[in-house]
Design a protein around this motif. Structure first.
Motif, PDB file in Angstrom:
ATOM      1  N   VAL A 171       0.865  -1.179   0.000  1.00 19.21           N
ATOM      2  CA  VAL A 171       0.000   0.000   0.000  1.00 19.21           C
ATOM      3  C   VAL A 171       0.903   1.231   0.000  1.00 19.21           C
ATOM      4  N   PRO A 172       0.418   2.369  -0.471  1.00 14.02           N
ATOM      5  CA  PRO A 172       1.224   3.595  -0.428  1.00 14.02           C
ATOM      6  C   PRO A 172       1.702   3.887   0.999  1.00 14.02           C
ATOM      7  N   TYR A 173       2.877   4.467   1.110  1.00 11.12           N
ATOM      8  CA  TYR A 173       3.465   4.682   2.430  1.00 11.12           C
ATOM      9  C   TYR A 173       2.563   5.498   3.354  1.00 11.12           C
ATOM     10  N   GLY A 174       1.833   6.435   2.797  1.00 10.16           N
ATOM     11  CA  GLY A 174       0.967   7.275   3.614  1.00 10.16           C
ATOM     12  C   GLY A 174      -0.028   6.480   4.443  1.00 10.16           C
ATOM     13  N   VAL A 180       4.164   3.144  11.296  1.00  7.59           N
ATOM     14  CA  VAL A 180       5.616   3.361  11.343  1.00  7.59           C
ATOM     15  C   VAL A 180       5.960   4.290  12.500  1.00  7.59           C
ATOM     16  N   LYS A 181       5.195   5.343  12.640  1.00  3.48           N
ATOM     17  CA  LYS A 181       5.404   6.311  13.726  1.00  3.48           C
ATOM     18  C   LYS A 181       5.305   5.622  15.086  1.00  3.48           C
ATOM     19  N   ARG A 219      12.798   9.772  15.172  1.00  2.00           N
ATOM     20  CA  ARG A 219      12.886   8.460  15.788  1.00  2.00           C
ATOM     21  C   ARG A 219      13.355   7.482  14.721  1.00  2.00           C
ATOM     22  N   PHE A 220      13.641   6.243  15.106  1.00  2.00           N
ATOM     23  CA  PHE A 220      14.263   5.311  14.171  1.00  2.00           C
ATOM     24  C   PHE A 220      13.509   3.982  14.083  1.00  2.00           C
ATOM     25  N   MET A 237       6.597  13.687  14.549  1.00  5.36           N
ATOM     26  CA  MET A 237       5.269  14.290  14.501  1.00  5.36           C
ATOM     27  C   MET A 237       4.400  13.713  13.393  1.00  5.36           C
ATOM     28  N   THR A 238       4.966  13.510  12.213  1.00  6.21           N
ATOM     29  CA  THR A 238       4.181  13.129  11.026  1.00  6.21           C
ATOM     30  C   THR A 238       4.354  11.675  10.598  1.00  6.21           C
ATOM     31  N   GLY A 239       5.463  11.048  10.991  1.00 10.30           N
ATOM     32  CA  GLY A 239       5.737   9.692  10.524  1.00 10.30           C
ATOM     33  C   GLY A 239       6.392   9.678   9.155  1.00 10.30           C
ATOM     34  N   ALA A 240       6.675  10.848   8.601  1.00  6.55           N
ATOM     35  CA  ALA A 240       7.315  10.926   7.284  1.00  6.55           C
ATOM     36  C   ALA A 240       8.771  10.461   7.364  1.00  6.55           C
TER      37      ALA A 240
END
Length: 245
Positions: A171-174, A180-181, A219-220, A237-240
């Motif tokens: 699926v798209p990363y978004g 992920v965050k 973060r990692f 903040m965004t998970g980007a």
């Protein structure tokens, strides 16, 4: 022209060609740390040994101005060398990193030769029905609803054939950014991981501190590859995705 000058001329031409190939591989197909993580170093070394060393060496051995068949012999050498170059280039291209899927608490580095073309045809999203040509694409994953397929995928994951190599579940990363965050941790929280070295923790801690000074908290998340352990820096903040380290 004697054999030594001919061999040097052949060597110069070979070095120029391989240098152009190296730039293509290093900057486009295996950018950043993927060159090391996806065995780009070894593949380029083999190609270099064959095309830069063997070609000029053969010219040095066979070159003789008085030889009637010299032009034919040199033509054969060049044709064979170009053939090896094309084969080596195709091998490198076929093993290039194509996707970085996220699953559960980590990313995976997936190369083109790890994905079955039949699985690509099953992808509902057209973006995942063909490989990216200019570096890997970061994606998320979504397990199917059917319990039997979920179990099959989990079993496959035990032998490296899990959802990360199945584009039909990409699926798209978004759509995965929130997961992920949630999985991302501070550098010091990686200390309990056996696969994370003290050097990596120190390197990531320095990176985290510099970003914090610049007003951005990161973060990692681990990025698993066959050669080395990499890390994806995530905006808290965004998970980007900020950078791959």
């Amino acid at each position: 022209m004697n054999r030594f000058k001919a061999s040097l001329l052949h060597l110069f031409g070979s070095v120029c060609v391989v240098l152009l190939v190296f730039l293509l591989v290093r900057l486009v197909w295996y950018p950043g740390r993927f060159f090391e993580a996806a065995s780009g170093t070894e593949l380029m070394l083999i190609l270099t040994l064959v095309d830069v060393v063997l070609g000029p060496l053969v010219t040095l051995i066979i070159f003789s101005p008085a030889k009637p068949s010299l032009k034919f012999d040199l033509t054969v050498v060049v044709v064979v060398q170009v053939g090896f170059l094309m084969y080596g280039l195709w091998s490198i291209y076929s093993a290039r990193p194509v996707y970085i899927p996220f699953d559960e608490d980590r990313f995976y580095l997936v190369t083109a030769n790890e994905i079955d073309p039949e699985d690509m045809k099953k992808a509902k999203n057209p973006a995942f029905q063909s490989f990216p040509h200019f570096g890997p694409t970061i994606v998320g994953t979504a397990l199917p609803d059917a319990p039997d397929m979920r179990e099959k995928i989990k079993v496959g994951g035990m032998v490296g054939m899990g959802i990360q190599v199945l584009p039909q579940y990409y699926v798209p990363y978004g759509q995965a950014a929130a997961s992920v965050k949630a999985a991302a941790v501070r550098a010091r929280e990686l200390k309990g991981e056996i696969i994370t070295s003290d050097e990596d923790i120190a390197r990531l801690s320095d990176y985290e501190a510099k970003k914090r000074e610049g007003g951005r908290a990161v973060r990692f998340v681990r990025l698993v590859s066959k050669k080395v352990m990499l890390y994806v820096a995530i905006d808290e903040m965004t998970g980007a995705v900020v950078e791959i380290l």
